[in-house]
Design a protein around this motif. Structure first.
Motif, short mmCIF file in Angstrom:
data_model
loop_
_atom_site.label_atom_id
_atom_site.label_comp_id
_atom_site.label_asym_id
_atom_site.label_seq_id
_atom_site.Cartn_x
_atom_site.Cartn_y
_atom_site.Cartn_z
N ASP A 1 0.82 -1.21 0.00
CA ASP A 1 0.00 0.00 0.00
C ASP A 1 0.85 1.26 0.00
OD1 ASP A 1 -2.54 1.08 -0.10
OD2 ASP A 1 -2.70 1.29 2.08
N GLU A 2 1.99 1.18 0.66
CA GLU A 2 2.86 2.35 0.80
C GLU A 2 4.03 2.34 -0.19
OE1 GLU A 2 3.99 2.10 4.87
OE2 GLU A 2 1.94 2.41 5.64
N SER A 3 4.01 1.45 -1.16
CA SER A 3 5.18 1.23 -2.02
C SER A 3 5.31 2.18 -3.19
CB SER A 3 5.14 -0.20 -2.56
OG SER A 3 4.11 -0.34 -3.53
N ARG A 4 4.33 3.05 -3.40
CA ARG A 4 4.32 3.90 -4.60
C ARG A 4 4.35 3.00 -5.85
NH1 ARG A 4 8.65 6.95 -5.44
NH2 ARG A 4 9.96 5.61 -4.15
N PHE A 5 3.44 2.06 -5.87
CA PHE A 5 3.32 1.14 -7.00
C PHE A 5 4.63 0.39 -7.26
CE2 PHE A 5 -0.14 4.09 -7.52
CZ PHE A 5 -1.21 3.25 -7.79
N LEU A 6 5.07 -0.30 -6.19
CA LEU A 6 6.17 -1.27 -6.22
C LEU A 6 7.56 -0.63 -6.26
CD1 LEU A 6 4.68 -3.91 -8.71
CD2 LEU A 6 4.38 -3.74 -6.23
N ARG A 7 7.65 0.67 -6.10
CA ARG A 7 8.97 1.31 -6.09
C ARG A 7 9.64 1.16 -4.72
NH1 ARG A 7 5.63 4.05 -9.45
NH2 ARG A 7 6.48 5.02 -11.34
N GLY A 8 8.93 1.52 -3.68
CA GLY A 8 9.49 1.47 -2.34
C GLY A 8 10.83 2.16 -2.28
N ASN A 9 11.78 1.55 -1.58
CA ASN A 9 13.14 2.08 -1.46
C ASN A 9 14.13 1.26 -2.27
OD1 ASN A 9 12.37 4.12 0.45
ND2 ASN A 9 12.32 2.53 2.04
N ILE A 10 13.64 0.50 -3.24
CA ILE A 10 14.52 -0.37 -4.00
C ILE A 10 15.63 0.43 -4.70
CG2 ILE A 10 14.67 -1.96 -5.96
CD1 ILE A 10 11.79 -2.85 -5.28
N GLY A 11 15.28 1.53 -5.33
CA GLY A 11 16.27 2.32 -6.04
C GLY A 11 17.39 2.79 -5.15
#
Length: 573
Positions: free
Chosen positions: A16-26
């Motif tokens: 829900d909080e991932s910004r459409f699967l982005r999260g902090n991955i970058g």
């Protein structure tokens, strides 16, 4: 009660909080650490990768004061297992250059790399996209790789099924731009897109929404005479209805799923139930309607019961169908009488109908490797370079080389033999119809060996089966290192499922056709005792079978207690 009013699971909050699967991955990709954080690990699955570690050396590293030996498994999305020789070679290059030097054909007709370091993850996924493949939605709480009969045949039927698998893949794919930003754009242009470029709009995921699905979702497309993709183990199945050589529609089945947790009685494996008939032009919208119902009503509080099979078990098939029709916008017709009655693993030589041939090569447990005795990778490279066949991957972790000219048939077999690879014709039935999940040392869920020990078990079973005069029998033996069921054990004739360290549950009574669940025959069987337990079942089958009875049919007919008695009394080879 609405979903928003209930307490979401931790996984739901992350999505829900991932910004459409982005999260902090970058941000984490730019850090020097060897591992990802918890939230990124959860989101990376949607991008086609799992963080793992080498469990063989955990204790050794811990004693030395070292962290776990982290790496990533990267899985492709390859609808129906269809790919080119060039793509296969590129995947072999990746496993040699960035992975652990092996490549795995999965039980869902795709490929996965192991041993990819975090520092190499972006390059790996980028290169996969450069060869016109993708890892998006190969894992995660979305529709995953769509399975479809891989056979290459001239005519509209197989072409229609394979076209549909591609159409559904496109229609049901996540729409987030995050995948492209993380793995594609920045490497091609140098643009600084890793931070995501601001919050995306909600319209980015018209099918899934910001929370995606409650759990993973699987689709398969099959023919009644050829259930080679195990249609009843899928969340959603489309069984082609053919009249006069033309597909007039599909019998739609819903609610399959293999995973379970033995300690939780609320969990169970299930075979899909037949729901309705859909005309070809209705299929995509019916699929979206089914996904929409699962999206809106599937359990988001407890991931153990979040698969669609639990929603259907709770509602019943009639209520579920009614809700699907509501989402679809009109009533659907009932299923036709057409149902599964055959299974072709497509091994050996088969005519395509256009003057060309396909050769199905059995790949034991799907593992491609080179060593002093066998050089599978080198053989595939040589075949690709000289013959350039179309490639198809099967649901039994094997490979089909297509478009072979008649004058090339002998040469193909020569190349295979020259690299120490066993031909399908020289592979025993028990080995040919077996498969195993990855298991130890990389899978974080595995409690026992699986892929690494299955060949040893096959070695120990072939001789006794020959002595019993049963080498010709066809039955499935499937093995998983945990109850999650990745190798589809619960509808196999016989299955071994990891229970605790070095011990297995033994299941019996499924069906080669994939149309019946098996039952637990024994539990806590030590690894060393597995072959003798199975040999005793073979002996009981030999002594007590009825005319033309299959292994699974026999075990299902006699039941657990009687099977155990017969196994104790039957003379052993």
């Amino acid at each position: 009660m609405s979903t928003d009013a209930r307490e979401l699971s931790a996984a739901e909050k992350i999505k829900d909080e991932s910004r459409f699967l982005r999260g902090n991955i970058g941000e984490e990709l730019q850090q020097d650490s060897a591992s990802f954080g918890k939230e990124s690990i959860a989101l990376l699955k949607f991008h086609g990768t799992y963080q793992q570690d080498d469990r063989d050396i955990r204790i050794e590293r811990k004693k030395a004061g070292l962290d776990k030996a982290f790496s990533c498994m990267v899985r492709c999305r390859i609808p129906g297992g269809r790919m080119t020789a060039e793509q296969l070679v590129a995947q072999l290059d990746l496993c040699d250059e960035l992975g652990n030097a092996t490549l795995k054909i999965t039980t869902r007709q795709t490929l996965q790399l192991h041993g990819i370091l975090k520092s190499d993850l972006r390059e790996t996924i980028h290169r996969i996209n450069k060869i016109n493949l993708s890892t998006l939605a190969a894992c995660g709480d979305v529709n995953r790789n769509i399975m479809c009969c891989p056979a290459k045949r001239v005519g509209t039927v197989h072409e229609e099924l394979q076209r549909l698998s591609q159409e559904l893949t496109v229609a049901l794919a996540p729409q987030t731009r995050g995948y492209h930003e993380l793995w594609v754009t920045d490497l091609e242009t140098g643009e600084k897109t890793l931070e995501g470029g601001g919050p995306p709009t909600k319209e980015e995921e018209p099918l899934y929404g910001p929370r995606y699905l409650p759990r993973k979702f699987k689709i398969g497309i099959a023919l009644p005479e050829d259930n080679c993709i195990d249609i009843y183990t899928q969340d959603l199945g489309f069984l082609a209805v053919v009249r006069e050589g033309k597909v007039i529609g599909y019998n739609v089945s819903v609610g399959g799923g293999m995973g379970m947790t033995p300690s939780a009685a609320k969990t169970f494996p299930a075979l899909a139930q037949r729901m309705a008939f859909a005309r070809p032009e209705q299929v995509v919208d019916v699929a979206k309607a089914v996904i929409g119902v699962q999206r809106d009503f599937g359990n988001r509080e407890d991931r153990k019961v979040a698969r669609m099979k639990y929603l259907i078990a709770d509602w019943g098939i009639e209520k579920f169908r009614s809700k699907v029709e509501e989402y679809f916008g009109e009533a659907l017709a009932d299923c036709t009488e057409d149902d599964v009655h055959g299974f072709d693993d497509h091994m050996g030589w088969q005519e395509q109908g256009d003057g060309l041939w396909s050769y199905g090569l059995n790949v034991e447990n799907g593992r491609l490797y080179d060593n002093d005795q066998v050089q599978l990778k080198a053989a595939f490279r040589a075949i690709a370079a000289e013959l350039n066949p179309a490639i198809r991957l099967t649901s039994h972790q094997s490979i089909i080389f297509c478009d072979i000219q008649p004058e090339q048939k002998d040469r193909l077999l020569e190349i295979i033999r020259a690299h120490g690879v066993r031909l399908s014709e020289d592979t025993s039935n028990v080995r040919r119809w077996s498969m195993a999940c990855v298991g130890l040392p990389t899978c974080g869920l595995s409690v026992t060996e699986s892929e690494r020990i299955m060949p040893k078990f096959m070695d120990q079973l072939e001789g006794p089966l020959a002595k019993l005069g049963m080498s010709h029998e066809k039955f499935t033996v499937r093995m998983t290192g945990c109850p999650n069921g990745c190798a589809r054990p619960y509808n196999a004739d016989l299955a071994l499922v990891g229970q605790t360290k070095g011990k297995y549950r033994v299941f019996a009574g499924g069906a080669l056709l994939g149309t019946r669940l098996n039952y637990q025959y024994k539990e806590k069987v030590a690894e060393a005792d597995v072959p003798s337990e199975l040999i005793a079942v073979f002996a009981a089958f030999k002594a007590n079978r009825q005319d033309n009875e299959t292994m699974g049919d026999f075990c299902a007919r006699v039941g657990r207690d009687e099977l155990e008695r017969m196994a104790e009394e039957a003379p052993k080879p």
